[in-house]
Design a protein around this motif. Structure first.
Motif, PDB file in Angstrom:
ATOM      1  N   HIS A   1     103.093 -11.174  76.809  1.00 37.62           N
ATOM      2  CA  HIS A   1     103.541 -10.497  77.449  1.00 37.62           C
ATOM      3  C   HIS A   1     102.680  -9.251  76.994  1.00 37.62           C
ATOM      4  O   HIS A   1     102.159  -8.728  75.806  1.00 37.62           O
ATOM      5  CB  HIS A   1     105.042  -9.359  77.566  1.00 37.62           C
ATOM      6  CG  HIS A   1     105.519 -11.063  77.551  1.00 37.62           C
ATOM      7  ND1 HIS A   1     106.633 -10.965  79.140  1.00 37.62           N
ATOM      8  CD2 HIS A   1     106.844 -11.875  76.839  1.00 37.62           C
ATOM      9  CE1 HIS A   1     107.042 -12.212  79.092  1.00 37.62           C
ATOM     10  NE2 HIS A   1     107.298 -12.513  77.655  1.00 37.62           N
ATOM     11  N   TRP A   2     102.479  -8.007  78.579  1.00 41.08           N
ATOM     12  CA  TRP A   2     101.799  -6.551  78.444  1.00 41.08           C
ATOM     13  C   TRP A   2     103.039  -5.935  78.595  1.00 41.08           C
ATOM     14  O   TRP A   2     103.273  -5.200  79.366  1.00 41.08           O
ATOM     15  CB  TRP A   2     100.657  -6.692  78.646  1.00 41.08           C
ATOM     16  CG  TRP A   2      99.758  -5.068  78.627  1.00 41.08           C
ATOM     17  CD1 TRP A   2      98.781  -4.279  79.577  1.00 41.08           C
ATOM     18  CD2 TRP A   2      99.379  -5.113  77.452  1.00 41.08           C
ATOM     19  NE1 TRP A   2      97.938  -3.667  78.647  1.00 41.08           N
ATOM     20  CE2 TRP A   2      97.916  -4.606  77.354  1.00 41.08           C
ATOM     21  CE3 TRP A   2      99.228  -6.314  75.997  1.00 41.08           C
ATOM     22  CZ2 TRP A   2      97.268  -3.694  76.681  1.00 41.08           C
ATOM     23  CZ3 TRP A   2      98.202  -5.713  74.738  1.00 41.08           C
ATOM     24  CH2 TRP A   2      97.612  -4.404  74.999  1.00 41.08           C
TER      25      TRP A   2
ATOM     26  N   ILE B   1     104.929 -11.196  72.229  1.00 38.36           N
ATOM     27  CA  ILE B   1     105.594  -9.824  72.275  1.00 38.36           C
ATOM     28  C   ILE B   1     104.177  -8.994  71.734  1.00 38.36           C
ATOM     29  O   ILE B   1     103.623  -8.746  70.543  1.00 38.36           O
ATOM     30  CB  ILE B   1     106.727  -9.537  71.987  1.00 38.36           C
ATOM     31  CG1 ILE B   1     107.361 -10.525  72.316  1.00 38.36           C
ATOM     32  CG2 ILE B   1     106.923  -7.904  72.192  1.00 38.36           C
ATOM     33  CD1 ILE B   1     108.201 -11.107  73.095  1.00 38.36           C
ATOM     34  N   THR B   2     103.551  -7.845  73.054  1.00 37.57           N
ATOM     35  CA  THR B   2     102.485  -7.074  72.588  1.00 37.57           C
ATOM     36  C   THR B   2     103.353  -5.877  73.427  1.00 37.57           C
ATOM     37  O   THR B   2     103.287  -5.900  74.794  1.00 37.57           O
ATOM     38  CB  THR B   2     101.477  -7.195  72.546  1.00 37.57           C
ATOM     39  OG1 THR B   2     100.926  -7.496  74.354  1.00 37.57           O
ATOM     40  CG2 THR B   2     100.746  -8.537  72.198  1.00 37.57           C
TER      41      THR B   2
ATOM     42  N   LYS C   1     101.898  -2.685  67.665  1.00 35.90           N
ATOM     43  CA  LYS C   1     100.914  -2.505  68.834  1.00 35.90           C
ATOM     44  C   LYS C   1     101.331  -3.737  69.589  1.00 35.90           C
ATOM     45  O   LYS C   1     101.133  -4.208  70.303  1.00 35.90           O
ATOM     46  CB  LYS C   1      99.706  -2.366  68.674  1.00 35.90           C
ATOM     47  CG  LYS C   1      98.628  -1.193  68.432  1.00 35.90           C
ATOM     48  CD  LYS C   1      97.533  -0.395  68.238  1.00 35.90           C
ATOM     49  CE  LYS C   1      97.180   0.911  67.608  1.00 35.90           C
ATOM     50  NZ  LYS C   1      95.427   0.678  68.384  1.00 35.90           N
ATOM     51  N   THR C   2     100.877  -4.719  68.352  1.00 35.47           N
ATOM     52  CA  THR C   2     100.986  -6.530  68.686  1.00 35.47           C
ATOM     53  C   THR C   2     101.802  -6.837  67.940  1.00 35.47           C
ATOM     54  O   THR C   2     101.902  -7.177  66.994  1.00 35.47           O
ATOM     55  CB  THR C   2      99.725  -7.369  68.976  1.00 35.47           C
ATOM     56  OG1 THR C   2      99.020  -7.738  67.610  1.00 35.47           O
ATOM     57  CG2 THR C   2      99.020  -6.494  70.259  1.00 35.47           C
TER      58      THR C   2
ATOM     59  N   LEU D   1      92.647 -12.890  72.250  1.00 32.42           N
ATOM     60  CA  LEU D   1      93.741 -14.084  71.513  1.00 32.42           C
ATOM     61  C   LEU D   1      94.418 -14.585  70.375  1.00 32.42           C
ATOM     62  O   LEU D   1      95.308 -15.167  70.892  1.00 32.42           O
ATOM     63  CB  LEU D   1      92.532 -15.576  71.676  1.00 32.42           C
ATOM     64  CG  LEU D   1      92.938 -17.270  70.864  1.00 32.42           C
ATOM     65  CD1 LEU D   1      94.381 -17.567  71.905  1.00 32.42           C
ATOM     66  CD2 LEU D   1      91.950 -17.965  71.187  1.00 32.42           C
ATOM     67  N   CYS D   2      94.267 -13.666  69.769  1.00 26.96           N
ATOM     68  CA  CYS D   2      95.262 -13.987  68.303  1.00 26.96           C
ATOM     69  C   CYS D   2      95.895 -12.079  68.063  1.00 26.96           C
ATOM     70  O   CYS D   2      96.210 -11.740  67.483  1.00 26.96           O
ATOM     71  CB  CYS D   2      94.271 -13.952  67.522  1.00 26.96           C
ATOM     72  SG  CYS D   2      93.468 -15.196  67.244  1.00 26.96           S
ATOM     73  N   THR D   3      95.534 -11.266  69.231  1.00 30.79           N
ATOM     74  CA  THR D   3      96.341 -10.598  69.422  1.00 30.79           C
ATOM     75  C   THR D   3      95.825  -9.236  68.556  1.00 30.79           C
ATOM     76  O   THR D   3      96.820  -7.810  67.951  1.00 30.79           O
ATOM     77  CB  THR D   3      97.921 -10.366  68.877  1.00 30.79           C
ATOM     78  OG1 THR D   3      98.358 -10.613  67.657  1.00 30.79           O
ATOM     79  CG2 THR D   3      97.956 -11.673  69.778  1.00 30.79           C
TER      80      THR D   3
END
Length: 939
Positions: free
Chosen positions: A471-472, A549-550, A886-887, A572-574
């Motif tokens: 999610h953004w 969740i980001t 942030k992420t 890929l790894c946030t």
């Protein structure tokens, strides 16, 4: 079995001692005549060893042993004390007679027989004046690769094993020899003979972690024989200085090395190699390099470890003026394990196709040509080991109007299915499957279908079982959740402006769009409760592990590059937060400082850290210029902004050195201190590079150019939200650095990002990234096989206190590598060595928040939770948002976590991996596996 037997016995023995007597009122006469207090726990330990010897230590056996030993111990203690008077002194033979009798009465014939034979053998040993000479080895032959046979030379074998064991505390040659002989047979092939030695040492790792170094040394011997034979030294043992020029020539002739490497001063380079650093490897690290990194031709490895590191260093120094000097400096950093480049750099540096970058971010447009170009770009980027993050928010939703055909769109999901299958079809150089993460903003009309992508039920044509999803999330949505207010979903073709807006501008535009929908000016929309959508987001995260969740707004508000674009997704790894557009595919180049190598018991070694970061930043900056770009949009973006991502690994090991439990304020403070130091030196190094090489082209107008450093951008986020509860303290002289950056400039638009580092931390033999220790004893699986992982710091502490033995090993297996229920382990060690699932996730979030204030990008933050429920997940992710993270990355739960509870002995490595699956996931879910070679988490 478990030494929580001790706890169980404390309860059960109370039942056995109804006479009012207690076991500590009795004493035991040993065979040497000494008298010691009677300790019923030693009966449990002796029984456990007997059962382990007969039944093994698999999961099922351990459980049976645990229950059976508890019952038998009670019977034995009761029998001893039933007719006893206070002050009674037992003889050890009386106790052993009762143990033998109890085993026979309970019909454990095999264990009883083994126990009787053990007693008889020990009795014979005590009668011997000296140890008998070892029995002669069986007469065996070894089949050489050329077809000749030769007799087994037991003396040579013993000498080889003795050399591998030399100077390693706690290891002995004889156990490795005996285990090797047990696995030999007449006519065994030379390769299998070498493997038998490696595997023999490997079976002993759970008893003594230093056997991991023994296995690595034996594997190194096998590799050397293979490499020397390939490049023309059969039967010889050349020095590294003799081997290296020949290796370069062989690699170039095979088409595997850049011919430019031959133009280095190879004599100077070869003299700089440090063979002794081969001994730094543990088995997992060297085996991983052997299987996936070392150059090979026709499946024959000819690249030795120090040549590998120098090849990478030369590839990164290839455009330097004094490239030999810089190659040697880069080599020293890599081979010492102080710093390690990411996997694509290690794979490809110094080769004819040096694709060295780790991460690529794209924004998929809303037209058929653009969508399939993006999928093609994914394939090209993935081919050379790049990890991918795609923003799909612009693609119109289900039911939206298609002007060209006057039809209705099927939405974003069918295209995600194509992207998923493409990632699997185009593997990364045959070394691992392609990996991609799809991002979607929370207001997209297809968000509910997006939530279901990883489910194992429903129409499989609308499922992406291999693709990661995230999610953004804008801050406005989190505010609506807190207010229990409504939330509207839209199709982006009708509201294209929302994709490029964030903060207050997004909030204003979103509210205006809601008003338009209420007036009937929007065709595709839906209203639902924000908290209902939030709960479903958490439910799917709980059930399938996705979407992650980001948070959109902190990624953009704190971005140094907000003046030239928008961050539309992470990677890929946030951990990467870079701008994307139709003209630019964001690229990031990663490497990680090994924090464990930069601490002493007295604290952080700032001088060493400064040296490491300075050299590492130069290496990362060089990647941008050396890099092989597969698409022009990536090259354009990378040369214009020059972002890099310096991260860290070995955080948990550093805490062990400092004797700081992860779940403590002191550990949070150390997370703050260490990240501040890395941030300070990374920014200063980029500033120095700008003075030497020039600013990055888009510097003017950035936060850097305005004197706003990452620590300062916290205030921007606080202003946008109205408040931000995050510690703002600092220790270093940021005022002077701030002015230098503003006036001199930066070489790189972004300098920090904390990646997962699962594979490169294996190479270095340290804990991955910022993770707490997963287990103190477990089996890890990756493309190189299955490996016993044991916490050497814990073993060292337990040995110092006389607690490390076979029974404690069995306990760790029984309790999934956790100490908390093993009574004889002191509380201070239980606290220090708490595992990931024993640590409240709030501690991970607080440490991450203290790091995030110093980082211009983000961090791959896994969260661990025991028995998750909606309330816990809601509190956890709201705290992450409130602290300005942030992420976040994977949610890992114990509910579907298991550890294989058997040793490597007798299995030839055929063990299951440690599954870190989402809670309550169905068996067919493609769950995240620790060190999963199919995803970028292996970097």
């Amino acid at each position: 079995m478990s030494l929580s037997i001790q706890h169980d016995h404390a309860a059960s023995s109370r039942q056995a001692l109804q006479t009012g007597l207690t076991a500590n009122e009795y004493r035991l006469i040993r065979r040497d005549g000494s008298v010691t207090p009677f300790d019923q726990n030693k009966i449990a330990i002796a029984l456990t060893k007997a059962f382990l010897a007969v039944e093994g230590s698999s999961a099922a056996a351990s459980r049976r042993i645990h229950e059976t030993v508890a019952e038998l111990t009670d019977q034995i203690v009761s029998a001893l004390l039933r007719r006893a008077e206070p002050g009674r002194v037992f003889h050890i033979e009386d106790v052993q007679d009762q143990v033998e009798l109890a085993l026979m009465r309970a019909e454990h014939q095999k264990v009883a027989r083994a126990y009787v034979l053990y007693r008889e053998e020990r009795a014979r040993e005590r009668q011997r004046a000296q140890t008998d000479a070892p029995s002669p080895a069986p007469a065996l032959t070894i089949l050489e690769n050329d077809g000749r046979t030769k007799p087994l030379d037991i003396r040579a074998l013993r000498q080889t094993l003795a050399t591998a064991c030399a100077d390693l505390p706690g290891v002995e040659t004889e156990p490795v020899l005996q285990e090797t002989l047990r696995n030999l047979y007449d006519g065994i092939g030379a390769d299998d003979f070498a493997l038998a030695q490696i595997m023999a040492a490997r079976t002993l790792i759970e008893q003594e972690p230093n056997y991991a170094f023994v296995s690595a040394r034996l594997l190194l011997g096998k590799l050397k024989r293979e490499a020397h034979a390939f490049i023309g030294f059969p039967g010889e043992t050349p020095s590294y200085a003799e081997y290296f020029p020949t290796y370069i020539k062989a690699g170039i002739e095979a088409g595997l090395l850049d011919p430019e490497l031959a133009r280095f001063d190879l004599e100077r380079i070869a003299q700089a190699l440090k063979p002794e650093r081969d001994d730094l490897f543990q088995f997992l690290g060297l085996q991983t390099l052997y299987d996936r990194y070392f150059l090979h031709h026709d499946d024959v490895r000819f690249e030795l470890p120090q040549a590998f590191f120098m090849r990478v260093a030369m590839g990164l120094a290839i455009r330097e003026v004094d490239r030999e000097a810089h190659a040697i400096a880069f080599y020293d950093l890599l081979s010492s394990f102080d710093f390690m480049c990411s996997t694509p750099t290690l794979f490809n540096a110094g080769t004819p196709r040096p694709q060295l970058s780790s991460c690529f971010l794209t924004s998929v447009p809303d037209d058929l040509d653009g969508i399939f170009k993006s999928i093609k770009d994914n394939a090209l980027l993935s081919k050379y080991a790049g990890g991918l993050g795609n923003s799909w928010t612009r693609v119109r939703g289900l039911g939206a109007h298609i002007q060209g055909t006057n039809g209705k769109s099927q939405g974003v999901v069918p295209f995600l299915k194509v992207a998923n299958d493409t990632a699997i079809a185009v593997n990364q150089g045959g070394k691992r499957k392609g990996a991609v993460c799809a991002y979607l903003e929370t207001w997209h009309i297809d968000i509910e279908e997006f939530l279901d992508l990883r489910k194992n039920t429903g129409d499989d044509r609308r499922r992406t079982h291999d693709m990661n999803t995230a999610h953004w999330i804008p801050d406005l949505f989190m505010e609506r959740v807190a207010q229990d207010a409504d939330w509207m979903l839209f199709s982006p073709d009708e509201v294209p402006q929302l994709h490029d807006l964030y903060g207050t501008a997004f909030a204003d535009a979103y509210r205006a769009t809601e008003e338009k929908a209420a007036r009937g000016e929007i065709r595709i929309w839906k209203t639902l409760k924000a908290v209902d959508l939030w709960r479903r987001m958490l439910t799917m995260l709980f059930e399938t592990g996705h979407p992650w969740i980001t948070f959109k707004d902190p990624c953009n508000i704190r971005s140094p590059q907000g003046h030239v674009g928008v961050v539309h997704s992470s990677n890929l790894c946030t951990e990467i937060t870079l701008n994307t557009s139709d003209e630019e595919v964001a690229v990031c180049n990663l490497g990680s400082v090994n924090l464990a190598r930069h601490v002493t018991p007295q604290g952080l070694d700032h001088e060493r850290l400064a040296r490491t970061v300075r050299t590492a930043m130069r290496m990362l900056d060089n990647v941008i210029d050396v890099n092989f770009y597969t698409i022009p949009e990536a090259r354009r973006s990378n040369l214009r902004h020059r972002p890099v991502g310096l991260g860290l690994m070995g955080f948990q090991d550093a805490l062990y050195t400092l004797r700081l439990p992860f779940q403590s304020e002191a550990a949070v403070a150390f997370a703050d201190e260490s990240m501040e130091a890395i941030s300070f030196h990374a920014i200063a190094s980029s500033c120095d590079l700008a003075a030497e090489r020039g600013r990055y082209p888009s510097f003017d107008g950035s936060l850097w150019s305005r004197g706003i450093l990452p620590i300062d951008s916290l205030e921007l986020l606080a202003q946008a939200r109205g408040s931000l509860d995050v510690d703002r303290s600092s220790r270093l002289d940021w005022t002077a650095l701030r002015e230098r950056v503003r006036t001199i400039g930066m070489r790189n638009s972004n300098v920090m990002a904390i990646a997962p580092t699962a594979t490169i931390s294996n190479i270095c033999g340290v804990s991955q990234s910022i993770e707490p220790n997963f287990r103190n004893l477990y089996v890890k699986a990756n493309m190189s096989g299955d490996f016993t992982i044991i916490n050497p710091s814990l073993v060292r502490d337990l040995k110092e206190r006389g607690l490390w033995d076979e029974v404690l090993i069995s306990d760790l297996k029984y309790f999934d590598g956790a100490l908390s229920r093993i009574d004889r382990v002191p509380d201070d060690l239980k606290f220090l060595y708490s595992t990931a699932f024993e640590i409240e996730p709030a501690w991970l979030i607080e440490s991450a928040a203290r790091r995030q204030k110093w980082i211009d990008q983000a961090q791959s933050l896994n969260l661990y939770i025991v028995s998750p429920n909606g309330r816990k997940l809601d509190a956890m992710y709201r705290l992450a948002w409130l602290r300005g993270l942030k992420t976040t990355y994977y949610l890992r739960s114990t509910s579907a976590t298991h550890v294989e509870k058997s040793t490597l002995r007798g299995t030839d490595g055929a063990l299951n991996a440690v599954q870190l699956a989402p809670a309550q996931a169905q068996p067919q879910v493609n769950a995240c596996v620790i060190d999963d070679p199919t995803c970028e988490a292996c970097q």
